[in-house]
Design a protein around this motif. Structure first.
Motif, mmCIF file in Angstrom:
data_model
loop_
_atom_site.group_PDB
_atom_site.id
_atom_site.type_symbol
_atom_site.label_atom_id
_atom_site.label_comp_id
_atom_site.label_asym_id
_atom_site.label_seq_id
_atom_site.Cartn_x
_atom_site.Cartn_y
_atom_site.Cartn_z
ATOM 1 N N SER A 17 0.752 -1.104 -0.035
ATOM 2 C CA SER A 17 -0.043 0.059 -0.021
ATOM 3 C C SER A 17 0.979 1.332 0.095
ATOM 4 O O SER A 17 2.004 1.361 0.546
ATOM 5 C CB SER A 17 -0.935 -0.066 1.230
ATOM 6 N N ALA A 18 0.367 2.185 -0.747
ATOM 7 C CA ALA A 18 0.955 3.756 -0.665
ATOM 8 C C ALA A 18 1.337 3.815 0.881
ATOM 9 O O ALA A 18 0.514 4.442 1.409
ATOM 10 C CB ALA A 18 0.429 4.559 -1.387
ATOM 11 N N PRO A 19 2.637 4.161 1.077
ATOM 12 C CA PRO A 19 2.828 4.505 2.586
ATOM 13 C C PRO A 19 2.949 6.121 2.583
ATOM 14 O O PRO A 19 2.461 6.596 3.895
ATOM 15 C CB PRO A 19 4.623 4.451 2.612
ATOM 16 N N ARG A 20 2.532 6.955 1.650
ATOM 17 C CA ARG A 20 2.238 8.275 1.627
ATOM 18 C C ARG A 20 1.577 8.568 0.438
ATOM 19 O O ARG A 20 1.519 8.029 -0.490
ATOM 20 C CB ARG A 20 3.430 9.184 1.861
ATOM 21 N N SER A 21 0.755 9.882 0.585
ATOM 22 C CA SER A 21 -0.175 9.991 -0.613
ATOM 23 C C SER A 21 -0.107 11.406 -0.909
ATOM 24 O O SER A 21 -0.844 12.295 -0.342
ATOM 25 C CB SER A 21 -1.659 9.793 -0.177
ATOM 26 N N LEU A 22 0.854 11.709 -2.080
ATOM 27 C CA LEU A 22 1.271 13.099 -2.305
ATOM 28 C C LEU A 22 0.559 13.275 -3.671
ATOM 29 O O LEU A 22 0.123 14.208 -4.132
ATOM 30 C CB LEU A 22 2.583 13.203 -2.480
ATOM 31 N N GLY A 23 0.325 12.138 -4.405
ATOM 32 C CA GLY A 23 -0.044 12.468 -5.741
ATOM 33 C C GLY A 23 -1.552 11.998 -6.013
ATOM 34 O O GLY A 23 -2.295 11.835 -5.060
ATOM 35 N N ASP A 24 -1.984 12.058 -7.249
ATOM 36 C CA ASP A 24 -3.445 11.891 -7.636
ATOM 37 C C ASP A 24 -3.623 10.340 -7.555
ATOM 38 O O ASP A 24 -4.542 9.824 -7.441
ATOM 39 C CB ASP A 24 -3.795 12.499 -8.973
ATOM 40 N N SER A 25 -2.579 9.579 -7.885
ATOM 41 C CA SER A 25 -2.717 8.043 -8.187
ATOM 42 C C SER A 25 -1.472 7.405 -8.077
ATOM 43 O O SER A 25 -0.359 8.138 -8.065
ATOM 44 C CB SER A 25 -3.546 7.460 -9.630
ATOM 45 N N GLN A 26 -1.284 6.208 -7.977
ATOM 46 C CA GLN A 26 -0.223 5.469 -7.871
ATOM 47 C C GLN A 26 -0.046 4.278 -8.961
ATOM 48 O O GLN A 26 -0.902 3.680 -9.405
ATOM 49 C CB GLN A 26 -0.149 4.526 -6.574
ATOM 50 N N ARG A 27 1.203 4.053 -9.234
ATOM 51 C CA ARG A 27 1.547 2.818 -10.312
ATOM 52 C C ARG A 27 2.607 1.937 -9.621
ATOM 53 O O ARG A 27 3.713 2.496 -9.090
ATOM 54 C CB ARG A 27 2.087 3.618 -11.703
ATOM 55 N N PHE A 28 2.346 0.626 -9.636
ATOM 56 C CA PHE A 28 3.405 -0.067 -9.019
ATOM 57 C C PHE A 28 4.009 -0.853 -10.280
ATOM 58 O O PHE A 28 3.276 -1.651 -11.184
ATOM 59 C CB PHE A 28 2.762 -1.409 -8.146
ATOM 60 N N THR A 29 5.434 -0.886 -10.261
ATOM 61 C CA THR A 29 6.017 -1.763 -11.262
ATOM 62 C C THR A 29 7.199 -2.498 -10.788
ATOM 63 O O THR A 29 7.989 -2.019 -9.855
ATOM 64 C CB THR A 29 6.747 -0.648 -12.317
ATOM 65 N N VAL B 117 13.516 -9.240 -5.847
ATOM 66 C CA VAL B 117 12.562 -8.429 -6.406
ATOM 67 C C VAL B 117 12.157 -7.135 -6.063
ATOM 68 O O VAL B 117 12.139 -6.963 -4.827
ATOM 69 C CB VAL B 117 11.370 -9.165 -7.055
ATOM 70 N N ASP B 118 12.541 -5.953 -6.805
ATOM 71 C CA ASP B 118 12.029 -4.467 -6.197
ATOM 72 C C ASP B 118 10.833 -4.115 -6.913
ATOM 73 O O ASP B 118 10.945 -4.312 -8.246
ATOM 74 C CB ASP B 118 13.383 -3.748 -6.600
ATOM 75 N N VAL B 119 10.051 -3.880 -6.214
ATOM 76 C CA VAL B 119 8.689 -3.128 -6.568
ATOM 77 C C VAL B 119 8.799 -1.796 -6.493
ATOM 78 O O VAL B 119 8.942 -1.152 -5.317
ATOM 79 C CB VAL B 119 7.640 -3.776 -6.180
ATOM 80 N N GLU B 120 8.627 -0.684 -7.368
ATOM 81 C CA GLU B 120 8.637 0.701 -7.353
ATOM 82 C C GLU B 120 7.108 1.162 -7.377
ATOM 83 O O GLU B 120 6.339 1.022 -8.164
ATOM 84 C CB GLU B 120 9.356 1.289 -8.638
ATOM 85 N N MET B 121 6.722 2.061 -6.254
ATOM 86 C CA MET B 121 5.543 2.573 -6.268
ATOM 87 C C MET B 121 5.579 4.028 -6.579
ATOM 88 O O MET B 121 6.431 4.573 -5.913
ATOM 89 C CB MET B 121 4.950 2.374 -4.651
ATOM 90 N N ALA B 122 5.201 4.495 -7.898
ATOM 91 C CA ALA B 122 5.320 5.827 -8.168
ATOM 92 C C ALA B 122 4.059 6.519 -8.091
ATOM 93 O O ALA B 122 2.932 5.959 -8.761
ATOM 94 C CB ALA B 122 5.652 5.855 -9.591
ATOM 95 N N GLU B 123 3.813 7.836 -7.409
ATOM 96 C CA GLU B 123 2.620 8.658 -7.535
ATOM 97 C C GLU B 123 2.593 9.730 -8.602
ATOM 98 O O GLU B 123 3.849 10.371 -8.838
ATOM 99 C CB GLU B 123 2.665 9.262 -6.207
ATOM 100 N N THR B 124 1.551 9.631 -9.366
ATOM 101 C CA THR B 124 1.702 10.913 -10.170
ATOM 102 C C THR B 124 1.067 11.934 -9.848
ATOM 103 O O THR B 124 0.054 11.956 -9.065
ATOM 104 C CB THR B 124 0.694 10.151 -11.593
ATOM 105 N N SER B 125 1.478 13.179 -10.278
ATOM 106 C CA SER B 125 0.984 14.479 -9.679
ATOM 107 C C SER B 125 1.417 15.482 -10.696
ATOM 108 O O SER B 125 2.560 15.412 -11.226
ATOM 109 C CB SER B 125 1.671 14.792 -8.313
#
Length: 379
Positions: A303-315, A350-358
Motif C-alpha cells: 500500500s502507498a506509505p504516503r499520498s502526495l499524488g493523484d494516483s499510484q503505479r506499481f512496477t 525483486v524490487d517493486v517501485e511505487m510511483a505517485e503521479t502528480s
C-alpha cells in the motif's frame, strides 16, 4: 588476635584467684563474658563471609559455563543401536556416527558445528536390516492353536501369515511411501518390526499423530544467534540473519536508516533534480515459501506509505522474469503475485517501485525490496 590474648590473661587471673580473696574475680568474669560475645560475633562474621565467597564462586562458575555454552552447539543424542565419535561441541568440530553390527545409518554420517551454533546435515538414526526391501529377516513364529483337529494360526498386527506357520513383517514404507497420494510420512519412512516410524529433516519437529513435519520457528526462541542490529528471518527448515543496508550516496542522493527494515532519503540540495526524482524511502521485506507451492499465489500486499499524488503505479524494477507480477487490489493497494510453481532451494529478489503521479510536483516514489526464500521441502 587481641580477644585471644585477653582471654588467656583472664584465664590466668581466674586460676590464681579463689572465690573469697580475689576482689577482681567478678570484674574478670564480666570481661570474660564480653570476650565470649566478641568471639561469637567474629565467628558469625567469618561464616557469613565464607558463605558470600561460596555464592560468588558459584556465580562465576555459572557465568563461565553459560558463556562457554553460547559458543557451542547443542549436545546431540547418541542414536539407538549406535555411537558417536568425537565429543567437542565447539564451532568447526565434527561428530561422526557409527551403527552397531546389523544396523545401517540413515541420515548424516558426519555433522559439523556451524558458526550459528547449529549442526550441519540431518539427524543420524540406526535402522538395521529392518528397513530392507525383502524383509526376510522379519519372520517370527505364528501363534497357533488346535480345535477339533484343525490348526488355526494368527499373527500380531503388522505381520502377515505365511506358509509354514510363519509371520512376515509388512513393510508399510515400501507399500505406501512411493505413492505421493498415499504417503504415510511427509518426509522419510523407516520400517520396523511390525510397524514403522517417520523422521523429519533438521529444522522440523514430528507431529506423531499426523506423521507430518512442523517447522521450528528458531527466531521465536533462543536458538538463533543473530547479532545485534540484524533481523532474524524464520525459514522452512532453518533461519537466516539479515542486515539490509541503505544505498550508497550517489548524485547528491543519500539515505538514512530509520529502522532495521526502512531507509529514508535525506533532504535534497536546492536544484538537485536527480535527488528529487529518487525514491523517498526503501523498505525491506522477507518471505519464506515451501517448494512446489501451487500458483498463482499472493505473496505480499503493498500500500502507498504516503499520498502526495493523484494516483499510484506499481512496477517491478528488479527481478523480472522470475514468475512474479503485480496487480491492483484496491485504490491504494497492490499485490505481488507468484504466477508459477518454484522448486527450492532458491532465493529470489525483486524490487517493486511505487510511483505517485502528480501534475504539481515531482512524483513520490517508494521501493519495496522483497527477498523470497524457497525451501527445498514441500512442507
Amino acid at each position: 588476635m587481641k580477644p585471644i590474648l585477653l582471654l588467656n590473661l583472664l584465664l590466668h587471673l581466674l586460676w590464681f584467684c579463689n572465690g573469697q580473696s580475689c576482689s577482681e574475680q567478678q570484674e574478670a568474669i564480666k570481661v570474660l563474658r564480653q570476650v565470649q560475645k566478641l568471639l561469637t560475633e567474629h565467628e558469625t562474621s567469618y561464616l557469613r563471609g565464607l558463605r558470600a565467597l561460596h555464592q560468588r564462586l558459584t556465580q562465576l562458575k555459572d557465568q563461565l559455563l553459560k558463556g562457554e555454552t553460547k559458543e557451542n552447539c547443542p549436545r546431540l543424542k547418541t542414536p539407538r543401536h549406535g555411537r558417536i565419535l568425537g565429543g567437542k561441541l565447539k564451532v568447526g568440530h565434527e561428530l561422526h556416527f557409527l551403527c552397531d553390527h546389523g544396523y545401517r545409518l540413515v541420515g548424516s554420517e558426519t555433522r559439523t558445528c556451524q558458526k550459528n551454533q547449529t549442526w550441519s546435515g540431518e539427524p543420524a538414526l540406526c535402522t538395521g536390516e529392518l528397513a530392507s526391501v525383502t524383509n526376510t529377516s522379519f519372520l517370527q513364529p505364528a501363534k497357533c492353536s488346535s480345535f477339533q483337529g484343525t490348526q488355526h494360526c494368527t499373527c500380531e498386527p503388522g505381520y502377515l501369515i505365511q506358509p509354514g506357520a510363519l509371520c512376515q513383517d509388512v513393510d508399510e514404507c515400501s507399500m505406501f511411501q512411493r505413492n505421493a497420494e498415499a504417503k504415510i510420512c511427509v518426509h522419510e519412512c523407516i520400517n520396523t518390526a511390525g510397524s514403522y516410524y517417520c523422521i523429519c529433516p533438521e529444522g522440523y519437529v514430528l507431529d506423531p499423530h499426523l506423521n507430518t513435519c512442523q517447522d521450528t520457528d528458531e527466531c521465536s526462541s533462543e536458538q538463533n544467534s543473530c547479532p545485534g542490529g540484524s533481523l532474524c528471518v524464520n525459514l522452512y527448515g532453518g533461519f537466516t540473519c539479515v542486515q539490509p543496508e541503505c544505498p550508497k550516496p550517489k548524485q547528491n542522493t543519500s539515505y538514512v536508516k530509520t529502522s532495521v527494515q526502512q531507509c529514508e532519503k535525506s533532504p535534497c540540495l536546492m536544484g538537485s533534480k536527480s535527488c528529487l526524482e529518487a525514491p523517498h524511502s526503501i523498505s525491506f521485506h522477507y518471505i519464506a515459501l515451501q517448494s512446489q507451492l501451487p500458483a498463482p499465489r499472493v505473496l505480499f500486499t503493498m500500500s502507498a506509505p504516503r499520498s502526495l499524488g493523484d494516483s499510484q503505479r506499481f512496477t517491478i524494477t528488479r527481478g523480472k522474469g522470475r514468475g512474479l507480477d503485480v496487480r491492483q487490489a484496491g485504490r491504494h493497494r497492490w499485490e505481488l503475485v507468484l504466477n508459477k510453481t518454484v522448486s527450492g532451494p532458491a532465493e529470489i529478489q525483486v524490487d517493486v517501485e511505487m510511483a505517485e503521479t502528480s501534475s504539481q510536483s515531482f512524483p513520490g516514489k517508494h521501493i519495496f525490496s522483497v527477498t523470497i526464500y524457497v525451501s527445498k521441502y514441500s512442507f
